[in-house]
Scaffold this motif. Sequence first.
Motif, PDB file in Angstrom:
ATOM      1  N   GLY A   5      11.150  -1.417  11.711  1.00 57.79           N
ATOM      2  CA  GLY A   5      10.210  -2.509  11.871  1.00 57.79           C
ATOM      3  C   GLY A   5       9.078  -2.248  12.827  1.00 57.79           C
ATOM      4  N   ARG A   6       8.980  -1.036  13.362  1.00 57.10           N
ATOM      5  CA  ARG A   6       7.954  -0.769  14.371  1.00 57.10           C
ATOM      6  C   ARG A   6       6.971   0.269  13.865  1.00 57.10           C
ATOM      7  NH1 ARG A   6      10.694   0.379  20.017  1.00 57.10           N
ATOM      8  NH2 ARG A   6       8.575  -0.033  20.697  1.00 57.10           N
ATOM      9  N   ARG A   7       5.714   0.090  14.237  1.00 56.24           N
ATOM     10  CA  ARG A   7       4.660   1.040  13.913  1.00 56.24           C
ATOM     11  C   ARG A   7       4.314   1.791  15.199  1.00 56.24           C
ATOM     12  NH1 ARG A   7       1.227   0.834   9.666  1.00 56.24           N
ATOM     13  NH2 ARG A   7       1.586  -1.388   9.327  1.00 56.24           N
ATOM     14  N   GLY A   8       4.813   3.003  15.307  1.00 57.34           N
ATOM     15  CA  GLY A   8       4.611   3.750  16.537  1.00 57.34           C
ATOM     16  C   GLY A   8       3.873   5.046  16.291  1.00 57.34           C
ATOM     17  N   SER A   9       3.924   5.932  17.287  1.00 57.94           N
ATOM     18  CA  SER A   9       3.184   7.185  17.196  1.00 57.94           C
ATOM     19  C   SER A   9       4.054   8.342  16.719  1.00 57.94           C
ATOM     20  CB  SER A   9       2.583   7.527  18.561  1.00 57.94           C
ATOM     21  OG  SER A   9       3.612   7.642  19.534  1.00 57.94           O
ATOM     22  N   ALA A  10       5.350   8.107  16.463  1.00 57.46           N
ATOM     23  CA  ALA A  10       6.240   9.188  16.030  1.00 57.46           C
ATOM     24  C   ALA A  10       6.000   9.582  14.584  1.00 57.46           C
ATOM     25  CB  ALA A  10       7.698   8.790  16.227  1.00 57.46           C
ATOM     26  N   TRP A  11       5.469   8.655  13.787  1.00 57.38           N
ATOM     27  CA  TRP A  11       5.090   8.934  12.407  1.00 57.38           C
ATOM     28  C   TRP A  11       3.584   8.715  12.286  1.00 57.38           C
ATOM     29  CZ3 TRP A  11       8.935   6.394   8.385  1.00 57.38           C
ATOM     30  CH2 TRP A  11      10.233   6.903   8.609  1.00 57.38           C
ATOM     31  N   ARG A  12       2.851   9.720  11.804  1.00 58.44           N
ATOM     32  CA  ARG A  12       1.413   9.594  11.634  1.00 58.44           C
ATOM     33  C   ARG A  12       1.039   9.919  10.185  1.00 58.44           C
ATOM     34  NH1 ARG A  12      -1.019   9.194  16.622  1.00 58.44           N
ATOM     35  NH2 ARG A  12      -2.591   8.138  15.339  1.00 58.44           N
ATOM     36  N   LYS A  13       0.182   9.106   9.608  1.00 62.02           N
ATOM     37  CA  LYS A  13      -0.257   9.336   8.229  1.00 62.02           C
ATOM     38  C   LYS A  13      -1.666   9.909   8.231  1.00 62.02           C
ATOM     39  CE  LYS A  13      -1.202   4.357   7.761  1.00 62.02           C
ATOM     40  NZ  LYS A  13      -0.873   3.124   7.006  1.00 62.02           N
ATOM     41  N   VAL A  14      -1.879  10.886   7.366  1.00 60.67           N
ATOM     42  CA  VAL A  14      -3.157  11.593   7.293  1.00 60.67           C
ATOM     43  C   VAL A  14      -3.683  11.492   5.874  1.00 60.67           C
ATOM     44  CG1 VAL A  14      -4.344  13.793   7.595  1.00 60.67           C
ATOM     45  CG2 VAL A  14      -2.389  13.210   9.076  1.00 60.67           C
ATOM     46  N   LYS A  15      -4.834  10.816   5.728  1.00 62.84           N
ATOM     47  CA  LYS A  15      -5.468  10.675   4.417  1.00 62.84           C
ATOM     48  C   LYS A  15      -6.940  11.045   4.555  1.00 62.84           C
ATOM     49  CE  LYS A  15      -4.397   6.320   3.555  1.00 62.84           C
ATOM     50  NZ  LYS A  15      -4.209   5.056   2.779  1.00 62.84           N
ATOM     51  N   PRO A  16      -7.483  11.831   3.613  1.00 64.05           N
ATOM     52  CA  PRO A  16      -8.892  12.229   3.709  1.00 64.05           C
ATOM     53  C   PRO A  16      -9.853  11.047   3.685  1.00 64.05           C
ATOM     54  CG  PRO A  16      -7.730  13.608   2.135  1.00 64.05           C
ATOM     55  CD  PRO A  16      -6.800  12.501   2.497  1.00 64.05           C
ATOM     56  N   VAL A  17      -9.559  10.044   2.881  1.00 64.56           N
ATOM     57  CA  VAL A  17     -10.380   8.836   2.828  1.00 64.56           C
ATOM     58  C   VAL A  17      -9.688   7.763   3.650  1.00 64.56           C
ATOM     59  CG1 VAL A  17     -11.355   7.035   1.363  1.00 64.56           C
ATOM     60  CG2 VAL A  17     -11.266   9.410   0.540  1.00 64.56           C
ATOM     61  N   HIS A  18     -10.404   7.230   4.653  1.00 63.26           N
ATOM     62  CA  HIS A  18      -9.756   6.247   5.520  1.00 63.26           C
ATOM     63  C   HIS A  18      -9.774   4.881   4.858  1.00 63.26           C
ATOM     64  CE1 HIS A  18      -7.997   5.384   9.452  1.00 63.26           C
ATOM     65  NE2 HIS A  18      -8.392   4.158   9.180  1.00 63.26           N
ATOM     66  N   THR A  19      -8.596   4.243   4.858  1.00 64.34           N
ATOM     67  CA  THR A  19      -8.493   2.902   4.295  1.00 64.34           C
ATOM     68  C   THR A  19      -7.877   1.957   5.312  1.00 64.34           C
ATOM     69  OG1 THR A  19      -6.306   3.290   3.329  1.00 64.34           O
ATOM     70  CG2 THR A  19      -8.228   3.805   1.953  1.00 64.34           C
ATOM     71  N   LEU A  20      -8.174   0.677   5.132  1.00 61.31           N
ATOM     72  CA  LEU A  20      -7.596  -0.378   5.956  1.00 61.31           C
ATOM     73  C   LEU A  20      -6.946  -1.411   5.048  1.00 61.31           C
ATOM     74  CD1 LEU A  20     -10.606  -0.904   8.382  1.00 61.31           C
ATOM     75  CD2 LEU A  20      -8.351  -0.027   9.057  1.00 61.31           C
ATOM     76  N   ASP A  21      -5.801  -1.921   5.461  1.00 66.56           N
ATOM     77  CA  ASP A  21      -5.166  -3.033   4.763  1.00 66.56           C
ATOM     78  C   ASP A  21      -5.625  -4.319   5.449  1.00 66.56           C
ATOM     79  OD1 ASP A  21      -3.719  -1.445   2.965  1.00 66.56           O
ATOM     80  OD2 ASP A  21      -2.180  -1.057   4.466  1.00 66.56           O
ATOM     81  N   LEU A  22      -6.453  -5.087   4.751  1.00 67.73           N
ATOM     82  CA  LEU A  22      -7.075  -6.267   5.351  1.00 67.73           C
ATOM     83  C   LEU A  22      -6.649  -7.540   4.618  1.00 67.73           C
ATOM     84  CD1 LEU A  22     -10.645  -4.795   5.943  1.00 67.73           C
ATOM     85  CD2 LEU A  22      -8.740  -4.946   7.571  1.00 67.73           C
ATOM     86  N   ILE A  23      -6.910  -8.664   5.250  1.00 67.51           N
ATOM     87  CA  ILE A  23      -6.515  -9.969   4.720  1.00 67.51           C
ATOM     88  C   ILE A  23      -7.715 -10.625   4.053  1.00 67.51           C
ATOM     89  CG2 ILE A  23      -5.573 -12.234   5.320  1.00 67.51           C
ATOM     90  CD1 ILE A  23      -4.414 -10.818   7.874  1.00 67.51           C
TER      91      ILE A  23
END
Length: 502
Positions: free
Chosen positions: A364-382
């Motif tokens: 349930g936590r979003r921390g720095s131990a897992w990092r995602k790398v994608k060439p195109v930056h996306t945001l999940d917005l409301i």
Amino acid sequence: MLLTQVLAVSRTVAATRSRREKVRALSELLAVADTHDVETVVAWLSGELSSGRIGVGWRTIEDTRTAAAATPTLTVAGVARILDEIAAESGPGSVARRRELLTELFAAATESEQRFIVQLISGDLRQGALEGVMTEAIAAAAHVPHDVVRRAFMVVGRLPVTAAVALRSGAPGLEALRMEVGTPVRPMLASPAKSLDDAMRELGPDVTVEYKFDGARIQVHRAGSEVRIFTRSLREITGSVPELVSAVRELRCSSVVLDGETLALRDDGRPRPFQETMSRFGADAGELLLQPFFFDCLHVDGQDLLDSSLEERLDALERVAPDNRIPAVIRPGETGAHALLADALDSGHEGVMVKSLTSPYAAGRRGSAWRKVKPVHTLDLIVLGAEWGYGRRTGYLSNLHLGARDPHGGPPIMLGKTFKGLTDALLEWQTTEFPRHERTRDEHTVYLHPALVVEIAVDGVQVSSRYPGEVTLRFARVVRYRPDKSVEEADTIDAVRAMLVR
């Protein structure tokens, strides 16, 4: 406990940005709450109905609101009972009975209580009692260490249950809680990295680098021949994915809990579009076969692995599901990591994940131990609203109002607008779907309750005095909607501001 006591704390929590004050107000209320009210109070102050969705829409709410009572008499238990009755109604006459019960509830409520109940039913109660704040409040009220509460919440998955155990049985009761095969735990989340080099530099050489699939997150539980499969929102989908159930039954173990992704593949092995994978979970499920791919093992044959290092969990995963692992390389070094990223992109996937091999599973936590790398930056917005289109888009809801999540639990924060990337199919879907979430409207715009998450590709962000968050999006375009994500999983305004070039 009177409902007005809960309202007073809700107002206090909403009115302050001080984490300490939020925790103090919440813990003082929990400390004096009746034992049988604790779960309900925690659920409500977290913005949730203890009974879940109750089948009541905005039209019904508006039609059943009556003149308010002069004095507060409603109790937490009494309101919970009526809401449970409304949720339980089904079959012929259920609509009329729901309206009757709701009218009865509103008639007994003061004006402020009516507003609270409306916000609670509609899912629009945002008072800043986020999970981290609430776990601290539970710890303070029960006089137990915060880490013990947080660990119990991780395995139980529900704050109300965690609070009830804490206040009833203290630290011994919380420490006795264990992961149960068949009961989902909240998934560990990743944070975006600016680049692969940044992620590798931050996490060091002891990492695994793996493909990042554009699929649907799944959590798989098996006990003997019984299999249950859940989405990232912990919704059970077992009945709609028989091919995944069959695959899990073939694994080399008697009991297991696995974290992974599922997606539909083309004949050449490349991934089909995300929307096609997600169509399998809807009311009109197609016939595409889904493939399971796993990247973590949380339990195997009676042994819980949440507190074990990722390297140990990957060893367990290799033993039970070697043929269903997401492609990955352990300790690849800089050259190997870039080679894997190139392979992932060439195979049609989004990018890679970089994960610390020493990290436990932080559910349930979003921390720095897992990092995602994608060439195109996306945001999940409301999605906050949409404007009526013109020209060829006349008659369709088009230009989207986009917001980021307030990390303090307040309303979403407006970032800007976009109509780029909207296909004809999306325009038709928006025009049908958005009125179901309507908060209000004017001549040009339909404003929505925060319920829908959309993935937006951006070329960056820039400072802007036009919007309340003081940043806006550069060249924003719609990638897709994310029905697999709740608004609580949308990106925060802090994550957006972190993208500013300094």
